[in-house]
Design an enzyme around this catalytic site. Structure first.
Site, PDB file in Angstrom:
ATOM      1  N   ASP A  91       3.671  -1.465  12.484  1.00  0.00           N
ATOM      2  CA  ASP A  91       3.617  -0.007  12.378  1.00  0.00           C
ATOM      3  C   ASP A  91       4.886   0.534  13.012  1.00  0.00           C
ATOM      4  O   ASP A  91       5.463  -0.102  13.910  1.00  0.00           O
ATOM      5  CB  ASP A  91       2.387   0.553  13.094  1.00  0.00           C
ATOM      6  CG  ASP A  91       2.224   2.049  12.842  1.00  0.00           C
ATOM      7  OD1 ASP A  91       1.593   2.420  11.846  1.00  0.00           O
ATOM      8  OD2 ASP A  91       2.766   2.845  13.642  1.00  0.00           O
ATOM      9  N   ARG A 117       2.920  -1.275   2.095  1.00  0.00           N
ATOM     10  CA  ARG A 117       1.550  -1.217   2.610  1.00  0.00           C
ATOM     11  C   ARG A 117       0.598  -2.116   1.822  1.00  0.00           C
ATOM     12  O   ARG A 117      -0.600  -1.823   1.729  1.00  0.00           O
ATOM     13  CB  ARG A 117       1.035   0.222   2.645  1.00  0.00           C
ATOM     14  CG  ARG A 117       1.788   1.110   3.626  1.00  0.00           C
ATOM     15  CD  ARG A 117       1.236   2.522   3.656  1.00  0.00           C
ATOM     16  NE  ARG A 117       2.020   3.372   4.541  1.00  0.00           N
ATOM     17  CZ  ARG A 117       1.962   4.695   4.572  1.00  0.00           C
ATOM     18  NH1 ARG A 117       1.145   5.325   3.741  1.00  0.00           N
ATOM     19  NH2 ARG A 117       2.698   5.391   5.416  1.00  0.00           N
ATOM     20  N   ARG A 137      -9.892  -7.398  10.882  1.00  0.00           N
ATOM     21  CA  ARG A 137      -9.562  -6.381  11.870  1.00  0.00           C
ATOM     22  C   ARG A 137     -10.765  -5.893  12.657  1.00  0.00           C
ATOM     23  O   ARG A 137     -10.600  -5.172  13.658  1.00  0.00           O
ATOM     24  CB  ARG A 137      -8.932  -5.171  11.157  1.00  0.00           C
ATOM     25  CG  ARG A 137      -7.433  -5.184  10.983  1.00  0.00           C
ATOM     26  CD  ARG A 137      -6.674  -4.732  12.217  1.00  0.00           C
ATOM     27  NE  ARG A 137      -7.354  -3.668  12.926  1.00  0.00           N
ATOM     28  CZ  ARG A 137      -7.299  -2.372  12.585  1.00  0.00           C
ATOM     29  NH1 ARG A 137      -6.600  -1.985  11.553  1.00  0.00           N
ATOM     30  NH2 ARG A 137      -7.950  -1.476  13.299  1.00  0.00           N
ATOM     31  N   ARG A 178      -5.472  -1.801   4.470  1.00  0.00           N
ATOM     32  CA  ARG A 178      -6.829  -1.286   4.330  1.00  0.00           C
ATOM     33  C   ARG A 178      -7.433  -1.412   2.944  1.00  0.00           C
ATOM     34  O   ARG A 178      -8.637  -1.283   2.779  1.00  0.00           O
ATOM     35  CB  ARG A 178      -6.853   0.189   4.775  1.00  0.00           C
ATOM     36  CG  ARG A 178      -6.625   0.361   6.271  1.00  0.00           C
ATOM     37  CD  ARG A 178      -6.403   1.817   6.621  1.00  0.00           C
ATOM     38  NE  ARG A 178      -5.134   2.310   6.100  1.00  0.00           N
ATOM     39  CZ  ARG A 178      -4.726   3.570   6.217  1.00  0.00           C
ATOM     40  NH1 ARG A 178      -5.504   4.465   6.799  1.00  0.00           N
ATOM     41  NH2 ARG A 178      -3.553   3.938   5.748  1.00  0.00           N
TER      42      ARG A 178
END
Length: 354
Positions: free
Chosen positions: A73, A24, A37, A28
């Site tokens: 994902d 990851r 995004r 974010r």
């Protein structure tokens, strides 16, 4: 590309300095990711080749990690196959119609030429990413059959996976059909990435730690093996990783992995005692130390290096993914520290330059 340090480690050949990437790492925690995004849903960004490629490259550019992990994902393959699923903010993947009956399984799309065509945006994103990364390897990614099928059965995130485990027990044949469908779904997703240029793959099983060894062997291992078999003829390392799955390491390895990811709950030297001799490992810095002092982070990194020193190959990673609230500079500094360690077996001293 085959000489890249991370690929050497995954094949059981030690490099002079530690190799590191973070699960990851693309996402974010990065302000440039949030800016890119803006106005685009998570799953839409995964199937826009330009966005997926740029997001994959961002952490490599910023942190100087030794590999990119393809931005995707675990539910992207299901979406590309035609299932209704979205990632709801603050919730996670949610399916429009949970799959809970034989009739629901009968209604699943046939994974034929239409699915192969639907993977073209993924292949294009991989091609763009590989071109941008240059000599830095790209790791392909897919969700393992148990976790993806569980999302489909539960309809969304679950703490206990009761419906899934009940389906396994009450209707094992129905479960086997569903898991086999997901295995093909994920396996072909992995293969598409490798054929487009990915240099390794990781099969990620978020929820498998909820199962007993017996349940795993009976209801899950054959399907994970089928997914990994889709790329077994290709010359790339196959990493298998599960969360909370320390009790399943040998069985997960036997599903067809060539390297094992280990989460932060089990020391790497103990994991090596459970795995076949010569198995390369990946992991396993506790993500919690990203929110501690630099001294504590570097001490954890040294401890992980010491614990993994007996492995034929060791790729440093977190024991799970980068939390969204992580300070990106913390990751950059941790990578720099790891790259400066020149005594992996000892790693007792903080050798990071003043």
């Amino acid at each position: 590309m085959s000489d890249a340090s991370v690929l050497q480690e995954l094949r059981g050949v030690r490099s002079a300095t530690p190799s590191v990437w973070f699960m990851r790492q693309a996402g974010r925690s990065l302000p440039e990711y949030r800016a890119l995004r803006e106005g685009t849903t998570m799953l839409d960004s995964c199937v826009r080749p330009d966005l997926a490629a740029e997001i994959t490259v961002q952490p490599v550019r910023r942190h100087r990690v030794d590999a990119g992990i393809f931005f995707s994902d675990i539910v992207v393959p299901a979406r590309q196959a035609g299932l209704g699923v979205e990632i709801q903010p603050g919730v996670g993947p949610v399916f429009d119609h949970p799959v809970r009956t034989v009739a629901d399984i009968d209604a699943l799309p046939v994974l034929g030429d239409d699915y192969e065509a639907a993977l073209e945006p993924i292949r294009e994103a991989v091609r763009l990413t590989v071109a941008e990364l240059g000599t830095t390897p790209l790791i392909g990614f897919a969700g393992a059959p148990f976790t993806v099928a569980s999302y489909m059965v539960e309809g969304g995130p679950s703490r206990d996976h009761l419906r899934t485990r009940a389906l396994m027990r009450s209707e094992p044949e129905a479960w086997a059909r569903l898991a086999a469908w997901v295995a093909e779904l994920s396996g072909r997703f992995l293969r598409a990435q490798v054929l487009a240029g990915a240099s390794a793959v990781q099969l990620f099983d978020s929820w498998v730690g909820a199962l007993s060894t017996e349940q795993y062997l009976t209801h899950v291992q054959p399907h994970s093996a089928a997914a990994l078999a889709r790329v077994a003829d290709l010359p790339v390392p196959r990493i298998h990783f599960g969360v909370g799955a320390a009790h399943l390491l040998p069985q997960m390895h036997a599903a067809g992995a060539t390297a094992m990811g280990v989460d932060h709950r089990l020391r790497l030297d103990r994991a090596l005692e459970m795995l076949p001799t010569g198995t390369p490992v990946q992991g396993n810095i506790d993500p919690a130390v990203l929110f501690t002092s630099e001294q504590a982070r570097f001490a954890e990194a040294r401890a992980v290096l010491r614990a993994g020193a007996g492995a034929s190959g060791h790729v440093v990673n977190l024991g799970h993914g980068v939390p969204p609230s992580t300070d990106p500079q913390v990751l950059t500094d941790l990578v720099s520290f790891l790259h400066d360690v020149d005594d992996v077996a000892g790693a007792e001293q903080d050798v990071r330059p003043a």
